[in-house]
Design a protein around this motif. Structure first.
Motif, PDB file in Angstrom:
ATOM      1  N   LEU A  35       0.763  -1.150  -0.061  1.00  0.00           N
ATOM      2  CA  LEU A  35      -0.022   0.089   0.110  1.00  0.00           C
ATOM      3  C   LEU A  35       0.835   1.115   0.053  1.00  0.00           C
ATOM      4  O   LEU A  35       0.561   2.278  -0.571  1.00  0.00           O
ATOM      5  CB  LEU A  35      -0.785  -0.060   1.292  1.00  0.00           C
ATOM      6  N   THR A  36       1.917   1.055   0.834  1.00  0.00           N
ATOM      7  CA  THR A  36       2.873   2.477   0.679  1.00  0.00           C
ATOM      8  C   THR A  36       3.656   2.546  -0.660  1.00  0.00           C
ATOM      9  O   THR A  36       3.572   3.592  -1.123  1.00  0.00           O
ATOM     10  CB  THR A  36       4.016   2.035   1.774  1.00  0.00           C
ATOM     11  N   VAL A  37       3.934   1.383  -1.463  1.00  0.00           N
ATOM     12  CA  VAL A  37       4.472   1.649  -2.580  1.00  0.00           C
ATOM     13  C   VAL A  37       3.290   2.192  -3.518  1.00  0.00           C
ATOM     14  O   VAL A  37       3.914   3.075  -4.363  1.00  0.00           O
ATOM     15  CB  VAL A  37       4.829   0.242  -3.152  1.00  0.00           C
ATOM     16  N   VAL A  38       2.026   1.818  -3.691  1.00  0.00           N
ATOM     17  CA  VAL A  38       0.976   2.310  -4.314  1.00  0.00           C
ATOM     18  C   VAL A  38       0.817   4.197  -4.003  1.00  0.00           C
ATOM     19  O   VAL A  38       0.768   4.880  -4.777  1.00  0.00           O
ATOM     20  CB  VAL A  38      -0.316   1.879  -4.030  1.00  0.00           C
ATOM     21  N   HIS A  39       1.044   4.200  -2.659  1.00  0.00           N
ATOM     22  CA  HIS A  39       1.319   5.620  -2.229  1.00  0.00           C
ATOM     23  C   HIS A  39       2.359   6.400  -2.667  1.00  0.00           C
ATOM     24  O   HIS A  39       2.020   7.396  -3.363  1.00  0.00           O
ATOM     25  CB  HIS A  39       1.436   5.613  -0.631  1.00  0.00           C
ATOM     26  N   VAL A  40       3.312   5.707  -3.016  1.00  0.00           N
ATOM     27  CA  VAL A  40       4.666   6.819  -3.798  1.00  0.00           C
ATOM     28  C   VAL A  40       4.397   6.838  -5.055  1.00  0.00           C
ATOM     29  O   VAL A  40       4.431   7.660  -5.504  1.00  0.00           O
ATOM     30  CB  VAL A  40       5.730   5.829  -3.161  1.00  0.00           C
ATOM     31  N   HIS A  41       3.826   5.656  -5.640  1.00  0.00           N
ATOM     32  CA  HIS A  41       3.330   5.697  -7.110  1.00  0.00           C
ATOM     33  C   HIS A  41       2.465   6.905  -7.403  1.00  0.00           C
ATOM     34  O   HIS A  41       2.646   7.479  -8.474  1.00  0.00           O
ATOM     35  CB  HIS A  41       2.797   4.329  -7.688  1.00  0.00           C
ATOM     36  N   PHE A  42       1.458   6.985  -6.741  1.00  0.00           N
ATOM     37  CA  PHE A  42       0.583   8.028  -6.720  1.00  0.00           C
ATOM     38  C   PHE A  42       1.347   9.570  -6.660  1.00  0.00           C
ATOM     39  O   PHE A  42       0.752  10.511  -7.181  1.00  0.00           O
ATOM     40  CB  PHE A  42      -0.702   8.090  -5.587  1.00  0.00           C
ATOM     41  N   GLY A  43       2.192   9.444  -5.596  1.00  0.00           N
ATOM     42  CA  GLY A  43       2.871  10.859  -5.496  1.00  0.00           C
ATOM     43  C   GLY A  43       3.723  11.045  -6.687  1.00  0.00           C
ATOM     44  O   GLY A  43       3.737  12.367  -7.064  1.00  0.00           O
ATOM     45  N   ARG A  44       4.164   9.987  -7.377  1.00  0.00           N
ATOM     46  CA  ARG A  44       5.019  10.407  -8.751  1.00  0.00           C
ATOM     47  C   ARG A  44       3.959  10.881  -9.689  1.00  0.00           C
ATOM     48  O   ARG A  44       4.332  11.685 -10.364  1.00  0.00           O
ATOM     49  CB  ARG A  44       5.578   9.027  -8.912  1.00  0.00           C
ATOM     50  N   ALA A  45       2.737  10.252  -9.731  1.00  0.00           N
ATOM     51  CA  ALA A  45       1.619  10.641 -10.537  1.00  0.00           C
ATOM     52  C   ALA A  45       1.329  12.091 -10.221  1.00  0.00           C
ATOM     53  O   ALA A  45       1.043  13.004 -11.473  1.00  0.00           O
ATOM     54  CB  ALA A  45       0.428   9.944 -10.437  1.00  0.00           C
ATOM     55  N   VAL A  46       1.064  12.457  -9.041  1.00  0.00           N
ATOM     56  CA  VAL A  46       0.966  13.851  -8.781  1.00  0.00           C
ATOM     57  C   VAL A  46       2.079  14.784  -9.549  1.00  0.00           C
ATOM     58  O   VAL A  46       1.441  15.821  -9.930  1.00  0.00           O
ATOM     59  CB  VAL A  46       0.756  14.115  -7.381  1.00  0.00           C
ATOM     60  N   ARG A  47       3.288  14.357  -9.195  1.00  0.00           N
ATOM     61  CA  ARG A  47       4.317  15.337  -9.685  1.00  0.00           C
ATOM     62  C   ARG A  47       4.196  15.351 -11.356  1.00  0.00           C
ATOM     63  O   ARG A  47       4.450  16.164 -12.070  1.00  0.00           O
ATOM     64  CB  ARG A  47       5.649  14.745  -9.184  1.00  0.00           C
ATOM     65  N   ALA A  48       3.933  14.197 -11.864  1.00  0.00           N
ATOM     66  CA  ALA A  48       3.854  14.149 -13.374  1.00  0.00           C
ATOM     67  C   ALA A  48       2.342  14.886 -13.753  1.00  0.00           C
ATOM     68  O   ALA A  48       2.615  15.530 -14.894  1.00  0.00           O
ATOM     69  CB  ALA A  48       3.372  12.653 -13.978  1.00  0.00           C
ATOM     70  N   PHE A  49       1.276  14.893 -13.234  1.00  0.00           N
ATOM     71  CA  PHE A  49       0.160  15.696 -13.871  1.00  0.00           C
ATOM     72  C   PHE A  49       0.697  17.120 -13.351  1.00  0.00           C
ATOM     73  O   PHE A  49       0.211  17.924 -14.483  1.00  0.00           O
ATOM     74  CB  PHE A  49      -1.208  15.500 -12.811  1.00  0.00           C
TER      75      PHE A  49
END
Length: 179
Positions: free
Chosen positions: A130-144
């Motif tokens: 779940l933490t890995v998913v959180h980090v992945h979403f954080g990268r997506a926030v930066r990409a957006f």
């Protein structure tokens, strides 16, 4: 003219309110450990659940924002609004909630179970995922934020299911303790 939530002043006030709420939560948690009541376990468990619920709410909502964001052209007013929403959700709610969930969860795992039990190891494995998913979403926030998203709305809809599936596994492991 009415102020928009993406304007600087309301954003500053929202950050102050959120920081105040997180600070109060942390002070209560710290106070419980400095002057522990007889039922510290119950207080730690309650604060852990509050943090987990807050974290999960963000993990379930953020990919939906991504789905809606993909429907708008980069640089459009709607896209800029989604950027603000995504960044605030991730930085102000999700990340502090995740950190508190981890800290309180590790405290409970150590004091109550001594880190023993197959169910606990499996649960911790799911929380790491779940933490890995959180980090992945954080990268997506930066990409957006950089107008560099590479995923489609359909892909984000699929990513929306990952935290829900992990949550189901975590709850079953924590409550039923099947292994």
């Amino acid at each position: 003219m009415r102020e928009r939530q993406t304007d600087e002043s309301p954003g500053r006030r929202a950050r102050i309110r959120a920081a105040t709420a997180v600070a109060i939560f942390c002070l209560v948690a710290a106070g419980l450990f400095v002057a522990p009541p007889d039922d510290l376990y119950l207080w730690a468990k309650a604060l852990h659940l509050i943090a987990v619920i807050s974290w999960m709410a963000g993990l379930l909502y953020l990919p939906r924002l991504f789905v809606y964001h993909t429907d708008h052209a980069p640089g459009s007013p709607a896209s800029e609004t989604f950027k603000v929403m995504e960044q605030r959700l991730y930085r102000v709610i999700m990340t502090p909630a995740m950190m508190l969930a981890w800290l309180l969860g590790l405290y409970l795992a150590w004091t109550v179970y001594g880190f023993h039990g197959g169910w606990l190891h499996a649960k911790l494995g799911c929380v790491v995922a779940l933490t890995v998913v959180h980090v992945h979403f954080g990268r997506a926030v930066r990409a957006f934020a950089a107008d560099a998203n590479r995923r489609t709305g359909r892909q984000w809809r699929l990513w929306n299911e990952v935290p829900a599936l992990l949550m189901i596994a975590i709850v079953i492991l924590a409550v039923v303790k099947p292994i």
